[in-house]
Design a protein around this motif. Sequence first.
Motif, short mmCIF file in Angstrom:
data_model
loop_
_atom_site.label_atom_id
_atom_site.label_comp_id
_atom_site.label_asym_id
_atom_site.label_seq_id
_atom_site.Cartn_x
_atom_site.Cartn_y
_atom_site.Cartn_z
N VAL A 191 0.85 -1.19 0.00
CA VAL A 191 0.00 0.00 0.00
C VAL A 191 0.89 1.24 0.00
CG1 VAL A 191 -1.90 -1.16 1.17
CG2 VAL A 191 -0.15 -0.01 2.53
N CYS A 192 0.32 2.36 -0.45
CA CYS A 192 1.11 3.58 -0.59
C CYS A 192 0.86 4.59 0.52
CB CYS A 192 0.82 4.23 -1.94
SG CYS A 192 1.35 3.23 -3.35
N PHE A 193 -0.19 4.40 1.31
CA PHE A 193 -0.47 5.36 2.38
C PHE A 193 0.25 4.94 3.66
CE2 PHE A 193 -4.08 2.64 1.28
CZ PHE A 193 -4.11 1.80 2.38
N SER A 194 0.03 5.71 4.72
CA SER A 194 0.85 5.54 5.93
C SER A 194 0.31 4.46 6.85
CB SER A 194 0.94 6.87 6.68
OG SER A 194 -0.35 7.41 6.92
N ALA A 195 0.33 3.22 6.39
CA ALA A 195 -0.07 2.08 7.21
C ALA A 195 1.15 1.49 7.91
CB ALA A 195 -0.74 1.02 6.35
N GLY A 196 0.94 0.99 9.13
CA GLY A 196 2.01 0.32 9.86
C GLY A 196 2.96 1.25 10.59
N LEU A 197 2.73 2.56 10.53
CA LEU A 197 3.70 3.50 11.09
C LEU A 197 3.77 3.43 12.61
CD1 LEU A 197 3.58 6.83 9.06
CD2 LEU A 197 5.42 5.17 9.28
N ILE A 198 2.64 3.27 13.28
CA ILE A 198 2.67 3.22 14.74
C ILE A 198 3.52 2.04 15.20
CG2 ILE A 198 1.29 2.87 16.82
CD1 ILE A 198 1.06 5.65 15.69
N ALA A 199 3.36 0.89 14.56
CA ALA A 199 4.15 -0.29 14.92
C ALA A 199 5.64 -0.03 14.68
CB ALA A 199 3.68 -1.51 14.14
N ILE A 200 5.96 0.61 13.57
CA ILE A 200 7.37 0.93 13.28
C ILE A 200 7.94 1.83 14.36
CG2 ILE A 200 8.86 2.24 11.71
CD1 ILE A 200 7.16 1.18 9.39
N LEU A 201 7.21 2.88 14.72
CA LEU A 201 7.72 3.83 15.71
C LEU A 201 7.76 3.20 17.11
CD1 LEU A 201 5.96 7.09 14.49
CD2 LEU A 201 8.35 6.42 14.18
N ASN A 202 6.80 2.35 17.43
CA ASN A 202 6.85 1.64 18.71
C ASN A 202 8.10 0.77 18.79
OD1 ASN A 202 3.25 1.04 19.15
ND2 ASN A 202 4.50 2.82 19.60
N ALA A 203 8.41 0.07 17.71
CA ALA A 203 9.59 -0.79 17.69
C ALA A 203 10.87 0.03 17.80
CB ALA A 203 9.61 -1.64 16.42
N MET A 204 10.91 1.19 17.14
CA MET A 204 12.06 2.07 17.26
C MET A 204 12.22 2.55 18.70
SD MET A 204 11.69 4.31 13.74
CE MET A 204 13.27 5.14 13.88
N ALA A 205 11.09 2.93 19.32
CA ALA A 205 11.14 3.38 20.71
C ALA A 205 11.62 2.27 21.63
CB ALA A 205 9.76 3.86 21.15
N ALA A 206 11.27 1.03 21.32
CA ALA A 206 11.69 -0.11 22.14
C ALA A 206 13.15 -0.47 21.91
CB ALA A 206 10.81 -1.32 21.83
N GLY A 207 13.80 0.18 20.93
CA GLY A 207 15.19 -0.12 20.64
C GLY A 207 15.38 -1.46 19.97
N LYS A 208 14.42 -1.85 19.13
CA LYS A 208 14.47 -3.15 18.47
C LYS A 208 14.86 -3.00 17.00
CE LYS A 208 13.11 -5.17 22.18
NZ LYS A 208 14.05 -6.03 22.94
N ALA A 209 15.64 -3.95 16.53
CA ALA A 209 15.85 -4.06 15.09
C ALA A 209 14.50 -4.39 14.45
CB ALA A 209 16.86 -5.16 14.79
N ILE A 210 14.27 -3.83 13.27
CA ILE A 210 12.98 -3.98 12.60
C ILE A 210 13.19 -4.58 11.22
CG2 ILE A 210 10.90 -2.78 11.81
CD1 ILE A 210 11.86 -0.40 13.62
N ILE A 211 12.36 -5.55 10.88
CA ILE A 211 12.23 -6.00 9.50
C ILE A 211 10.85 -5.55 9.04
CG2 ILE A 211 12.16 -7.96 7.93
CD1 ILE A 211 13.80 -9.54 9.99
N ALA A 212 10.80 -4.79 7.96
CA ALA A 212 9.52 -4.26 7.48
C ALA A 212 9.45 -4.37 5.96
CB ALA A 212 9.34 -2.81 7.90
N THR A 213 8.23 -4.45 5.47
CA THR A 213 8.00 -4.44 4.03
C THR A 213 8.35 -3.06 3.47
OG1 THR A 213 6.19 -6.00 4.36
CG2 THR A 213 6.27 -4.85 2.25
N ARG A 214 8.96 -3.05 2.30
CA ARG A 214 9.34 -1.79 1.67
C ARG A 214 8.12 -1.15 1.01
NH1 ARG A 214 14.28 -0.04 0.02
NH2 ARG A 214 15.16 -2.14 0.23
N ILE A 215 7.55 -0.16 1.68
CA ILE A 215 6.45 0.65 1.16
C ILE A 215 6.79 2.10 1.49
CG2 ILE A 215 4.71 -1.17 1.35
CD1 ILE A 215 3.77 0.10 3.97
N PRO A 216 6.09 3.08 0.92
CA PRO A 216 6.44 4.48 1.21
C PRO A 216 6.53 4.82 2.69
CG PRO A 216 4.95 4.41 -0.65
CD PRO A 216 5.06 2.99 -0.15
#
Length: 339
Positions: free
Chosen positions: A242-267
Motif C-alpha cells: 500500500v502507498c499510504f501511511s499504514a504500519g507506522l505506529i508499529a514501526i515507531l513503537n519498535a524504534m522506541a523499544a530499541g528493536k531491530a525492525i524487519i519491514a515491508t518496503r512501502i512508502p
Amino acid sequence: MNILCLVDFRPGQGDHWLWNYLPNAKDQVDFVVPPPALDWVHGPAKVLVYYPAFVWLGVQSWRWIAHHLCDVVLAWEGKNGLALACLRALLRRRWPKLVIAGYGHRGLATVFPWLIRFAMRYVDRVIVFTHWEAERLPPILGMEPARVVFCPLGSYDVQKVKPSIRLPFEYIYSGGRSYRDYRTLVQAMKEIACPLILNAAPGDMRRIPSRSNVLRYGMVSLESYWNLMNGSLFVVIPMRAVCFSAGLIAILNAMAAGKAIIATRIPASEDYIEDGETGLLVTAGSVSELHDAIAFLLENPDERARLGRNARRQFELFYTMEAFSERIHHLLEDVCRSA
C-alpha cells in the motif's frame, strides 16, 4: 489558540492529548468524540454500522462551533473531519480553520472521489505522514500542493511502560491490524527455530495455515502489546503493498523499544527506516527475502543490537510525542496566521 479536536477516542480526566507534551502552550483545547463505531465490520455493512458515527461527529462539531469561540479545528484522520468539511462546503463556511491530520486516501474516499474533492475545498490543511502522500495527494484531492503538508509522525515511548509480561523464552514479535501481510510472514517462518509471537485479530488470520513455531496470541491490550514488543529479540512488520501511511505506529513503537525492525518496503517504511542502519526492508510479498532477513538477524546478534540502538537514537531525535506535538502545534499556528 482556541482549538477543537475531533478524535475517535475519549480522553480521560485531565488528558489533553498532544497538549500533554506542550507544557508551555497556552491554548484552550476541547474535544468532540463520536459514539462507538464497529470498525471490524467490512463490506457494504460498514456504511450502516461504522460511518454514521462520523456523520454524527460532523453535526455535533458544527453545533459546538456555533456556541463556542474557536480558532481552528484539528481532526485526527479523515473519518473524523470529512463530515464537518462537507457541511462547511454545503454552507460555504470557512471559519474556523479546519486541519485534518493523518489523512489516508482509502475506503469511501476512493469510492466517492467527487465528494472528497468537494469537501476538501473547505479544508485549510491536510497533514500526511509520508512524502509519497504529500507529493501524490494534491491533484487527487483537488488541493494546492502547499495545503497538503508532510509531518513526521511521533509515538509514545514504550520503554517507559512497566514490565508486566516476561516470557521464559526468546521470541520474535509481530502485531497490528491495518493492511498486514501475515500470510507471507507465516510462510517465511518455515525452518526458523526461534518462535514468533503474533498479535492479530482472528479475521486477519483467516485461511492462513498454522505453524508450530508461530504462537497466535490474538488481540491483546495496548500495555501487553508494548510489553511483548519490549521483550522480543526483534520486530517484524509485514505489510501489503500500500502507498499510504499504514504500519507506522508499529514501526515507531519498535524504534522506541530499541528493536531491530524487519519491514515491508512501502512508502511509509522508507520514510522512517533507513535500510541497513535502523532496520531491514524487504520486498512486499517476498517469502524468501523475509525468511532470509529473519534468519540473518537471528544469526547475527551484534548486528541486531546495532540496528536496535540506531533505531532508538532516531526515535529520540525525531519521533517522540514531544517532537511530534511541537510540529503539529507549529502547523496549527501557521494555519491560524494565514489569510
